[in-house]
Design a protein around this motif. Structure first.
Motif, short mmCIF file in Angstrom:
data_model
loop_
_atom_site.label_atom_id
_atom_site.label_comp_id
_atom_site.label_asym_id
_atom_site.label_seq_id
_atom_site.Cartn_x
_atom_site.Cartn_y
_atom_site.Cartn_z
N UNK A 274 -33.78 -14.65 10.65
CA UNK A 274 -32.20 -14.70 10.74
C UNK A 274 -31.70 -13.29 10.06
N UNK A 275 -30.68 -12.68 10.57
CA UNK A 275 -30.03 -11.31 10.55
C UNK A 275 -28.92 -11.57 9.69
N UNK A 276 -28.03 -12.56 9.94
CA UNK A 276 -26.55 -12.74 9.22
C UNK A 276 -26.17 -14.18 9.32
N UNK A 277 -25.07 -14.21 8.93
CA UNK A 277 -24.44 -15.63 9.05
C UNK A 277 -24.27 -16.22 10.54
N UNK B 107 -23.22 -15.29 17.72
CA UNK B 107 -22.08 -16.37 17.70
C UNK B 107 -22.32 -17.88 17.08
N UNK B 108 -23.53 -17.73 16.24
CA UNK B 108 -23.97 -18.99 15.74
C UNK B 108 -23.22 -19.46 14.78
N UNK B 109 -23.52 -20.56 14.04
CA UNK B 109 -22.76 -21.26 13.04
C UNK B 109 -23.77 -20.79 11.86
N UNK B 110 -22.83 -20.63 10.67
CA UNK B 110 -23.51 -20.07 9.42
C UNK B 110 -24.19 -21.16 8.64
N UNK B 111 -25.29 -20.97 7.90
CA UNK B 111 -25.92 -21.66 7.12
C UNK B 111 -26.48 -23.00 7.69
N UNK C 236 -25.83 -18.07 4.77
CA UNK C 236 -24.78 -18.49 4.30
C UNK C 236 -23.66 -17.61 4.42
N UNK C 237 -22.28 -18.14 4.62
CA UNK C 237 -21.29 -17.37 4.84
C UNK C 237 -20.90 -16.13 3.73
N UNK D 73 -19.02 -19.14 -3.97
CA UNK D 73 -19.12 -20.59 -3.92
C UNK D 73 -20.53 -20.95 -3.59
N UNK D 74 -20.70 -22.45 -3.59
CA UNK D 74 -21.90 -23.06 -3.37
C UNK D 74 -22.54 -22.73 -1.94
N UNK D 75 -21.54 -22.80 -0.93
CA UNK D 75 -21.96 -22.73 0.37
C UNK D 75 -21.80 -21.22 0.80
N UNK D 76 -21.74 -20.30 0.01
CA UNK D 76 -21.57 -18.90 0.44
C UNK D 76 -22.78 -18.05 -0.32
#
Length: 574
Positions: free
Chosen positions: A360-363, A413-417, A445-446, A474-477
């Motif tokens: 994983x490289x990024x969000x 173009x993948x979804x984060x987390x 995470x984002x 935030x918790x999801x970041x």
């Protein structure tokens, strides 16, 4: 010469100047008398000369007709031009006619770029108060022949058609030769065809079109030529179809294609319908292992077919075969193509990629890498990566391909987390190999959605000292790992970047001008939301006194940028 008519009129014949004068007519009866006086003037008669008297011209040439009048000098003259007895309308003749009057006693008619329709009798009429005279000249126009008459197809074979026609107008230049033209659904418009005899002289009214293709629909037309040029073609004949014949054209470019293991794939360019020569057209595919004697033949009944696949489990991969492809129709078998040597298919890849790793490289990005075992057969042309979310089935996987010997690919173009499952498999023209063991990787995470707030800055010459409140994820970041300060000169697009793990930084503004400064948080998931822009002027390193040092504070509690504080403080107090 002078006669008194019964009803009292006076007729003077062959009048001359001596007859000029005043004439009195007197009537008398028992009751008295009455009289009338008439004045007579004798004028010279009008004469005209129209030249040239007879003209022969060729289409496209120009001519001037000259009309001169000899008339009594005391009278005015008017000139009128006619063609075949009808007045010429100079405004409606497309610029071909022009009336030129250079002198009172003459007029010219200019005819430019003459057409066949301009042939005929041209008249010049001169009118005075005393008389009217006219003269005519004949204009003959030579041009290319007119279109021949109706073309009749009299006899048809598989490659010939006998045609007849009636001659059209020669337009005053004898027809020297004819050309036959044909049109079919396969030709680009009308094409000149070969004939018997080769040269069709102008006195002939029939000829044979030869070297036509069997079982093809044709229309014919005839074009006449004289020494002036080539005329318009005749109307097309009725549509005819030549007779059927055995095909004579074998397929072109016979070659091999990739296929599955134990397959021999033979391909060719289909024969155009123009050369199929009849109904029931198909192909005969003949092949044999290289070095053997007997041919194995297979019929392919579709005229549009371009490939034949022979499958035999006993045929090893890459076995050489001699191959030829022939043609046939209801009339019989045609020729075969030249023999070529092609090999049976090597098949699809058999080994799955190994050492598959997903990072994983990024969000929104995951890097996938692998290794592939080299195979003597089923060599890959590329690799396909399939990936799907943890809660989805593998059948719903999205796929992306590489080409050549690439051993990695960056998924974007993948979804984060989100946890993803991934497989890799090789492919070639024959198909796909087995997939690798699935691996897993989760996107980051984002990045923080909160921008740095309450930014304060103080400027000392070309140095700007910045400070801001820390960003809370935030918790999801993703957690904040530091900050970036981005600055650029106003009007430019490329920003310079300063990275720091603190909530403060010093920026050096090197050139004179206004600079735009922004601050954002940095995390595993990427850069967070940037702060509102700050506009700071640069004095190019000039020393700023304590009285010029100003403390600024930006409140980011709303979308607008508000200057809350501007205090005059010594530069050393920051």
């Amino acid at each position: 010469r002078i006669i008194i008519l019964p009803h009292g009129s006076l007729r003077i014949l062959n009048a001359s100047k001596s007859d000029e004068g005043r004439y009195l007519c007197q009537g008398v009866n028992v009751f008295g008398s009455a009289e009338i006086i008439a004045s007579v003037s004798v004028k010279e008669p009008t004469r005209i000369e129209l030249t040239p008297k007879k003209i022969e011209l060729t289409v496209g040439e120009s001519i001037v007709l000259s009309c001169k009048a000899l008339h009594d000098s005391t009278l005015d003259v008017t000139f009128y031009w006619t063609l075949n007895g009808q007045p010429i309308d100079f405004e409606k003749e497309g610029g071909h006619f022009e009336s030129i009057k250079a002198q009172a006693s003459s007029a010219d008619l200019m005819i430019r770029n003459i057409l066949l329709m301009h042939a005929g009798r041209y008249g010049c009429r001169v009118q005075t108060a005393a008389d009217t005279v006219s003269d005519e000249t004949e204009l003959l126009v030579r041009g290319p022949p007119g279109p021949p008459g109706v073309v009749i197809v009299e006899e048809i074979t598989d490659t010939t058609a006998t045609l007849s026609w009636s001659p059209g107008a020669d337009n005053h230049s004898p027809i020297s030769l004819y050309n036959l033209q044909a049109r079919s659904p396969f030709s680009l418009g009308w094409q000149t065809v070969k004939t018997v005899p080769d040269v069709i002289s102008g006195d002939m009214e029939s000829a044979m079109a030869v070297e036509l293709n069997p079982w093809v629909e044709y229309e014919f037309r005839v074009v006449a030529t004289n020494k002036i040029g080539t005329g318009d073609p005749s109307a097309p004949s009725r549509v005819i179809r030549t007779n059927e014949a055995v095909p004579k054209t074998p397929p072109a470019n016979v070659s091999g294609r990739s296929g599955r293991r134990h397959e021999l794939v033979i391909a060719w360019e289909p024969v155009s319908e123009e050369f199929q020569n009849g109904e029931g057209f198909g192909y005969i595919v003949a092949f044999r292992p290289n070095g053997t004697r007997g041919w194995k033949e297979k019929m392919v009944t579709s005229s549009d077919a371009a490939k034949f696949i022979y499958r035999d489990e006993s045929v090893p991969p890459l076995t050489p075969f001699e191959v030829k492809v022939g043609v046939y129709n209801n009339k019989g078998d045609g020729p075969f193509s030249p023999i070529v040597v092609i090999c049976s298919a090597e098949g699809e890849p058999t080994a799955a990629p190994i050492d598959v790793k997903a990072t994983s490289l990024s969000v929104s990005e995951i890097l996938v890498a692998w290794k592939h075992i080299k195979e003597s057969l089923g060599r890959p042309q590329g690799f396909e990566v399939g990936y799907w979310k943890d809660m989805e089935q593998e059948e719903a996987a999205e796929k992306v391909k590489t080409e050549g010997n690439e051993s990695s690919i960056l998924l974007t173009g993948l979804e984060g987390n989100t946890l993803y499952h991934l497989t890799v498999r090789a492919y070639n023209a024959a198909g796909y190999g087995p997939p690798s063991t699935a691996v897993r990787a989760a996107t980051k995470k984002s990045p923080p959605s909160q921008a740095p707030s309450n930014i304060m800055w103080i400027q000392d010459g070309s140095h700007v000292s910045l400070g801001w409140e820390p960003v809370r994820s935030l918790a999801n970041e993703s957690d904040v790992m530091g900050y970036k300060v981005l600055f650029r000169q106003e009007g430019q697009s490329n920003s310079q970047v300063i990275e720091t793990q603190k909530t403060s930084a010093v920026v050096l503004l090197p050139d004179v001008g206004v600079y735009i400064i922004e601050v954002c948080a940095v995390s595993e998931g990427g850069d967070g939301t940037a702060s509102p822009q700050i506009r700071v002027p640069s004095f190019s390193g000039g020393k700023v006194t304590s009285a010029q040092s100003t403390l600024h504070v930006l409140s980011t509690s709303s979308s607008s940028v508000t200057l809350l504080l501007a205090l005059m403080v010594p530069s050393t107090s920051w």
